[in-house]
Design an enzyme around this catalytic site. Structure first.
Site, PDB file in Angstrom:
ATOM      1  N   THR A  26       0.075 -56.995 -27.805  1.00 51.68           N
ATOM      2  CA  THR A  26       0.790 -58.263 -27.577  1.00 51.68           C
ATOM      3  C   THR A  26      -0.183 -59.431 -27.715  1.00 51.68           C
ATOM      4  O   THR A  26       0.128 -60.450 -28.337  1.00 51.68           O
ATOM      5  CB  THR A  26       1.468 -58.249 -26.187  1.00 51.68           C
ATOM      6  OG1 THR A  26       2.371 -57.148 -26.156  1.00 51.68           O
ATOM      7  CG2 THR A  26       2.226 -59.531 -25.914  1.00 51.68           C
TER       8      THR A  26
ATOM      9  N   ASN B  69       9.066 -48.905 -33.831  1.00 55.03           N
ATOM     10  CA  ASN B  69       8.901 -48.237 -32.529  1.00 55.03           C
ATOM     11  C   ASN B  69      10.186 -47.589 -32.010  1.00 55.03           C
ATOM     12  O   ASN B  69      10.133 -46.804 -31.072  1.00 55.03           O
ATOM     13  CB  ASN B  69       8.376 -49.239 -31.490  1.00 55.03           C
ATOM     14  CG  ASN B  69       9.169 -50.525 -31.455  1.00 55.03           C
ATOM     15  OD1 ASN B  69       9.264 -51.230 -32.462  1.00 55.03           O
ATOM     16  ND2 ASN B  69       9.756 -50.820 -30.329  1.00 55.03           N
TER      17      ASN B  69
ATOM     18  N   GLN C 205       2.404 -48.487 -33.938  1.00 51.90           N
ATOM     19  CA  GLN C 205       2.925 -47.118 -33.957  1.00 51.90           C
ATOM     20  C   GLN C 205       2.404 -46.318 -35.156  1.00 51.90           C
ATOM     21  O   GLN C 205       2.790 -45.166 -35.352  1.00 51.90           O
ATOM     22  CB  GLN C 205       4.470 -47.123 -33.952  1.00 51.90           C
ATOM     23  CG  GLN C 205       5.085 -47.807 -32.737  1.00 51.90           C
ATOM     24  CD  GLN C 205       4.901 -47.027 -31.429  1.00 51.90           C
ATOM     25  OE1 GLN C 205       4.481 -45.870 -31.423  1.00 51.90           O
ATOM     26  NE2 GLN C 205       5.198 -47.673 -30.307  1.00 51.90           N
TER      27      GLN C 205
ATOM     28  N   SER D 242      -3.063 -50.981 -30.505  1.00 47.61           N
ATOM     29  CA  SER D 242      -3.138 -50.863 -29.057  1.00 47.61           C
ATOM     30  C   SER D 242      -3.671 -49.474 -28.686  1.00 47.61           C
ATOM     31  O   SER D 242      -3.224 -48.469 -29.240  1.00 47.61           O
ATOM     32  CB  SER D 242      -1.731 -51.050 -28.508  1.00 47.61           C
ATOM     33  OG  SER D 242      -1.779 -51.101 -27.120  1.00 47.61           O
TER      34      SER D 242
ATOM     35  N   HIS E 225      -3.383 -47.819 -25.803  1.00 45.28           N
ATOM     36  CA  HIS E 225      -2.605 -46.940 -24.910  1.00 45.28           C
ATOM     37  C   HIS E 225      -1.511 -46.151 -25.615  1.00 45.28           C
ATOM     38  O   HIS E 225      -0.863 -45.312 -24.999  1.00 45.28           O
ATOM     39  CB  HIS E 225      -2.048 -47.726 -23.715  1.00 45.28           C
ATOM     40  CG  HIS E 225      -0.892 -48.635 -23.999  1.00 45.28           C
ATOM     41  ND1 HIS E 225       0.402 -48.268 -23.751  1.00 45.28           N
ATOM     42  CD2 HIS E 225      -0.844 -49.887 -24.500  1.00 45.28           C
ATOM     43  CE1 HIS E 225       1.203 -49.277 -24.068  1.00 45.28           C
ATOM     44  NE2 HIS E 225       0.468 -50.265 -24.536  1.00 45.28           N
TER      45      HIS E 225
ATOM     46  N   THR F  10     -15.157 -61.982 -21.022  1.00 53.04           N
ATOM     47  CA  THR F  10     -16.060 -60.826 -21.036  1.00 53.04           C
ATOM     48  C   THR F  10     -15.383 -59.629 -21.694  1.00 53.04           C
ATOM     49  O   THR F  10     -14.255 -59.283 -21.357  1.00 53.04           O
ATOM     50  CB  THR F  10     -16.486 -60.473 -19.588  1.00 53.04           C
ATOM     51  OG1 THR F  10     -17.099 -61.627 -19.036  1.00 53.04           O
ATOM     52  CG2 THR F  10     -17.453 -59.302 -19.562  1.00 53.04           C
TER      53      THR F  10
ATOM     54  N   CYS G 249       8.936 -50.634 -24.261  1.00 48.12           N
ATOM     55  CA  CYS G 249       7.688 -51.384 -24.230  1.00 48.12           C
ATOM     56  C   CYS G 249       7.941 -52.751 -23.617  1.00 48.12           C
ATOM     57  O   CYS G 249       7.057 -53.579 -23.531  1.00 48.12           O
ATOM     58  CB  CYS G 249       7.128 -51.584 -25.636  1.00 48.12           C
ATOM     59  SG  CYS G 249       7.445 -50.230 -26.715  1.00 48.12           S
TER      60      CYS G 249
HETATM   61  N1  PLP Z   1       4.250 -53.615 -31.213  1.00 50.81           N
HETATM   62  C1  PLP Z   1       4.861 -52.411 -31.186  1.00 50.81           C
HETATM   63  C2  PLP Z   1       5.460 -51.870 -32.447  1.00 50.81           C
HETATM   64  C3  PLP Z   1       4.920 -51.668 -30.009  1.00 50.81           C
HETATM   65  O1  PLP Z   1       5.525 -50.462 -30.002  1.00 50.81           O
HETATM   66  C4  PLP Z   1       4.323 -52.207 -28.845  1.00 50.81           C
HETATM   67  C5  PLP Z   1       4.459 -51.427 -27.600  1.00 50.81           C
HETATM   68  O2  PLP Z   1       4.551 -51.851 -26.527  1.00 50.81           O
HETATM   69  C6  PLP Z   1       3.678 -53.457 -28.919  1.00 50.81           C
HETATM   70  C7  PLP Z   1       3.674 -54.133 -30.117  1.00 50.81           C
HETATM   71  C8  PLP Z   1       2.992 -54.076 -27.712  1.00 50.81           C
HETATM   72  O3  PLP Z   1       1.827 -53.372 -27.415  1.00 50.81           O
HETATM   73  P1  PLP Z   1       0.979 -53.618 -26.063  1.00 50.81           P
HETATM   74  O4  PLP Z   1       1.668 -52.854 -24.999  1.00 50.81           O
HETATM   75  O5  PLP Z   1      -0.382 -53.083 -26.351  1.00 50.81           O
HETATM   76  O6  PLP Z   1       0.944 -55.075 -25.808  1.00 50.81           O
END
Ligand code: PLP
Length: 374
Positions: free
Chosen positions: A71, A146, A180, A200, A202, A238, A322
């Protein structure tokens, strides 16, 4: 015991990534910006990790900016547009809210937003080409969706943008939200010539709160907070060295096992498609989608069916989880694919990860059968 099928929302931290996180925090206590020995050691480790991630992505390390997640990466790219002359942004109708929240805002302040369809889940290069005008400044099409797992033809889409650029002599930025796709099917930063891409940690068994922005021309990226001038002045604050190291480790683990995992998860995906179709459920993910994500239409509203599966010990998603307010978001994506709203309300997303086992898939199919046939 919960059986987890919501890996597109987030994934558990792998043991290797967790170990790396702790070891890095202990071994490198200094701030990478400090000029003493411990600071320099931390900086060296940060840059070593950056180089390693860059080599896995097939790009130069100077094009990578660490962030707190996708994000933020997306926000860093789109907020940089505030410094540019306004124009048109062509965006697919299937983008994640991290992108659409920006296009909504940019529209409010005078940018023109053109939304393009994704029939059957895919943005067509021809349709994209015909939506470009001399005023187009940015195109945003995600790499892998996603909700459906649809893998977009990023290379083909970028090629048609570059063709238009040549004919018109004006630069168009191509942004690919690649969250994804990372470590999985359908990511080719080297071959696809995108201007920006978000990632990302996670989603690939790395820690939460760590992300990455690829910028082909980092000079266009203006910091949201310039603060201490970290990340070459593109992102103040940081650096999260243990998080970055664990991200690198998680991505390494994915890349080492990529082909085997893809084959194995591909088999599970086939099992699910076969068994759920037999039960009369409509599969909405295209055949060619990422094997990790499968959306199907349940016989009941998705929130009800998700709860019924939860009572049987399964975690699936009733949309794209998400977002804090996921309700309605995935319906919008499915409608953009051509699925009517009342059907879209019944969508269930089953998303697999590296930890998914065959017996989990078998028990999920069995649970679906019990719920549908009684
Ligand atoms: N873009 C996509 C396609 C996602 O599936 C997600 C999942 O949350 C995000 C952006 C946002 O990622 P994050 O949780 O690292 O901000």
């Amino acid at each position: 015991m919960e059986i987890y099928f919501d890996n597109a929302a987030t994934t558990p931290l792998s043991q290797r990534a967790a170990k790396t996180y702790i070891e890095t925090a202990e071994l490198y206590p200094g701030n990478p910006s400090s000029i003493h020995r411990l600071g320099r050691k931390a900086k060296d480790e940060l840059e070593r990790r950056r180089c390693h991630i860059a080599s896995m992505l097939g790009v130069n390390e100077r094009n990578l900016i660490f962030t707190s997640g996708a994000t933020e990466s997306i926000s860093l790219f789109f907020s940089s547009l505030l410094w540019m002359e306004k124009g048109t942004i062509v965006v697919s109708r299937i983008e994640h809210e991290a992108v659409t929240s920006w296009t909504t805002y940019l529209k409010k302040i005078g940018w023109n937003i053109v939304k393009i369809k994704a029939k059957g889940g895919f943005v067509s290069p021809d349709e994209l080409y015909s939506s470009l005008t001399p005023d187009t400044k940015v195109v945003a099409v995600m790499a892998v969706n996603n909700v459906t797992g649809a893998i977009e033809d990023t290379k083909g889409l970028v090629e048609c943008v570059r063709k238009y650029e040549k004919e018109n002599g004006k630069k168009i930025l191509f942004f690919s939200d690649s969250v994804q796709a990372l470590g999985k099917t359908g990511l080719d930063l080297k071959g696809s010539d995108v201007d920006g891409a978000s990632f990302s940690a996670h989603k690939i068994n790395g820690p939460r709160g760590v992300g990455l922005l690829y910028a082909k021309n980092p000079e266009m990226i203006r910091p949201i907070a310039s603060a201490g001038g970290q990340e070459n002045g593109h992102r103040g604050g940081t650096e999260n060295l243990p998080g970055v190291a664990a991200f690198d480790e998680a991505l390494t683990e994915w890349m080492e096992n990529r082909e085997d995992d893809e084959k194995r998860i591909g088999e599970y995906n086939k099992m699910l498609r076969k068994s759920l179709s037999k039960l009369g459920l409509e599969i909405v993910s295209p055949e060619s989608a990422s094997p990790y994500i499968l959306s199907v239409l349940a016989p009941l509203p998705s929130e009800v069916f998700t709860r019924m599966l939860m009572d049987k010990g399964f975690c699936v998603s009733s949309g794209s989880a998400c977002s804090n307010n996921a309700k309605g978001k995935s319906e919008g994506i499915l409608e953009a694919m051509g699925i009517r709203n009342e059907k879209a309300k019944r969508a269930i997303r089953i998303s697999m990860g590296r930890d998914t086992k065959e017996e989990d898939v078998i028990s999920l199919c069995k649970a679906f059968g019990e719920l549908i046939n009684g």
